[in-house]
Design an enzyme around this catalytic site. Sequence first.
Site, PDB file in Angstrom:
ATOM      1  N   GLU A  36       0.979  -0.949  -0.032  1.00  0.00           N
ATOM      2  CA  GLU A  36       0.023   0.066   0.092  1.00  0.00           C
ATOM      3  C   GLU A  36       0.801   1.414  -0.060  1.00  0.00           C
ATOM      4  OE1 GLU A  36      -3.240   0.122  -1.026  1.00  0.00           O
ATOM      5  OE2 GLU A  36      -3.748  -1.417   0.343  1.00  0.00           O
ATOM      6  N   SER A  70     -25.493   8.541 -15.289  1.00  0.00           N
ATOM      7  CA  SER A  70     -25.484   7.376 -14.700  1.00  0.00           C
ATOM      8  C   SER A  70     -26.365   7.070 -13.760  1.00  0.00           C
ATOM      9  CB  SER A  70     -24.083   7.949 -13.537  1.00  0.00           C
ATOM     10  OG  SER A  70     -24.148   7.072 -12.378  1.00  0.00           O
ATOM     11  N   GLY A 129     -12.955   2.584  -1.555  1.00  0.00           N
ATOM     12  CA  GLY A 129     -11.627   2.349  -1.756  1.00  0.00           C
ATOM     13  C   GLY A 129     -11.476   1.118  -2.657  1.00  0.00           C
ATOM     14  N   LEU A 130     -12.490   0.593  -3.311  1.00  0.00           N
ATOM     15  CA  LEU A 130     -12.410  -0.534  -4.138  1.00  0.00           C
ATOM     16  C   LEU A 130     -12.110  -0.199  -5.876  1.00  0.00           C
ATOM     17  CD1 LEU A 130     -14.958  -2.908  -2.424  1.00  0.00           C
ATOM     18  CD2 LEU A 130     -12.286  -2.819  -2.317  1.00  0.00           C
ATOM     19  N   ASP A 178      -4.475   0.970  -9.389  1.00  0.00           N
ATOM     20  CA  ASP A 178      -5.806   0.596  -9.543  1.00  0.00           C
ATOM     21  C   ASP A 178      -5.924   0.280 -11.042  1.00  0.00           C
ATOM     22  OD1 ASP A 178      -5.490   1.412  -6.921  1.00  0.00           O
ATOM     23  OD2 ASP A 178      -6.634   3.271  -7.115  1.00  0.00           O
ATOM     24  N   TYR A 228      -3.667  12.305   0.282  1.00  0.00           N
ATOM     25  CA  TYR A 228      -2.907  11.475  -0.673  1.00  0.00           C
ATOM     26  C   TYR A 228      -1.757  12.429  -1.317  1.00  0.00           C
ATOM     27  CZ  TYR A 228      -1.933   7.935  -4.204  1.00  0.00           C
ATOM     28  OH  TYR A 228      -1.458   7.026  -4.964  1.00  0.00           O
TER      29      TYR A 228
HETATM   30  C1  GLA Z   1      -5.071   4.736  -4.290  1.00  0.00           C
HETATM   31  C2  GLA Z   1      -4.159   5.240  -5.329  1.00  0.00           C
HETATM   32  C3  GLA Z   1      -3.342   4.043  -5.722  1.00  0.00           C
HETATM   33  C4  GLA Z   1      -2.500   3.774  -4.565  1.00  0.00           C
HETATM   34  C5  GLA Z   1      -2.999   3.451  -3.311  1.00  0.00           C
HETATM   35  C6  GLA Z   1      -2.351   3.197  -2.119  1.00  0.00           C
HETATM   36  O1  GLA Z   1      -5.691   3.580  -4.413  1.00  0.00           O
HETATM   37  O2  GLA Z   1      -5.150   5.395  -6.488  1.00  0.00           O
HETATM   38  O3  GLA Z   1      -2.322   4.282  -6.932  1.00  0.00           O
HETATM   39  O4  GLA Z   1      -1.260   4.498  -4.360  1.00  0.00           O
HETATM   40  O5  GLA Z   1      -4.188   4.466  -3.186  1.00  0.00           O
HETATM   41  O6  GLA Z   1      -1.807   2.067  -2.144  1.00  0.00           O
END
Ligand code: GLA
Length: 395
Positions: A36, A70, A129-130, A178, A228
Amino acid sequence: MNEAAKIVLDAFKEKFGDTKDVRVFFAPGRVNLIGEHTDYNGGHVFPCAISLGTYAAARKRDDRVIRFYSVNVNRKGVVTTSLDDLVPSDEAGWTNYPKGVVWAFEKRGCKLPSGFDMVIWGDIPAGSGLSSSASLEVLTGYMLRDFYGFSDLTNIDLALIGQYSENEFNGMHCGIMDQFASAMGKEENAIFLDTNTMEYEYAPIMLEGKKLVVTNTNKKHSLVDSEYNLRREQCGRALKDLQKKLDIRTLGDLDIETYEANKDLIEDEVCRRRAKHAVYENQRTIRAVKALKDGDIAEFGKLMNESHVSLRDDYETSCPEADILAEEAWKMPGVIGSRITGGGFGGCTVSIVEDTAVSAFCEKIGKIYEEKVGYPASFYMLEIGSGPKAIDVQE
Ligand code: GLA
């Protein structure tokens, strides 16, 4: 017919009149098992695509107009734009994602000769977060490649285009994980990706007698993007300090010994902790995949737990809600490992749980969570899914 396909086709018909020549596409979300906040630090990640994702029903147009709708965000109605107006805006809301992908195609020289109408629906819970946004980006890229014949683009290109659009059009400085997991997903496999070299291999996830349980904190979070981006900056600062002495390109180039011997070069204490996480998490990911290959799932679980502690204490991207879920999980018999997954500040934990312990896990953790937090968590038994595809609507 596939139920999701029916949902997008029905909505397409309702909004845009008929479904003649309409095509249906799907791209998955992802869950990260370990690794992560390593992807923008030149480290390793180990995500898998999931069976939840985003669907589109879409059709090319003859003019330069683009229309989006949507089913999930239906209050927004049909959003109309054009190929001559590819700029992000607050009012555009969710449509900034597919629009950003069109923009990124054009930047790459893949000019669209005409616009399109696109209806989407997805079953990834919002804010979980998916990776609903990455799945929407990969979905859009897949559709554009199919519609306009950009057949020299590989699925990895689609992932890179998605990431570029998210970075440059939507201002979220995410890594590649992702979009890569969505574009390259393979059933029953996780992807061991070295983000430094972009080399990857599939690793079968054979959880005999065990389940992958994803637990959603259901926390409404904000500031995710800014926090982030701040983590990314802090890692950049730490790297700069280390580069005064070390010949490294990324934090992912460091092993633990070299980091420990040189960490005092990092002037700021917070940046030092961020770098520590990036270095240790990368090494943990490499060890975890080896443990999995050796059939040592207990070691894999232990490393998942260590990953959570590092995200909680050093990287500070966990949150009290996810800490409750993980820490309670660690106390339960039959839990192999549990950690927060994804960008953080909310979202989900991922746990590996013995089949026989799953119902007690959901019941007990669910009860404690609601007592402590004041609202319930949600539990999903996830299937590892494959990458993007066109769906034959004649099925
Ligand atoms: C988000 C970002 C990814 C990655 C994660 C953490 O999902 O889009 O690129 O950095 O956080 O691992």
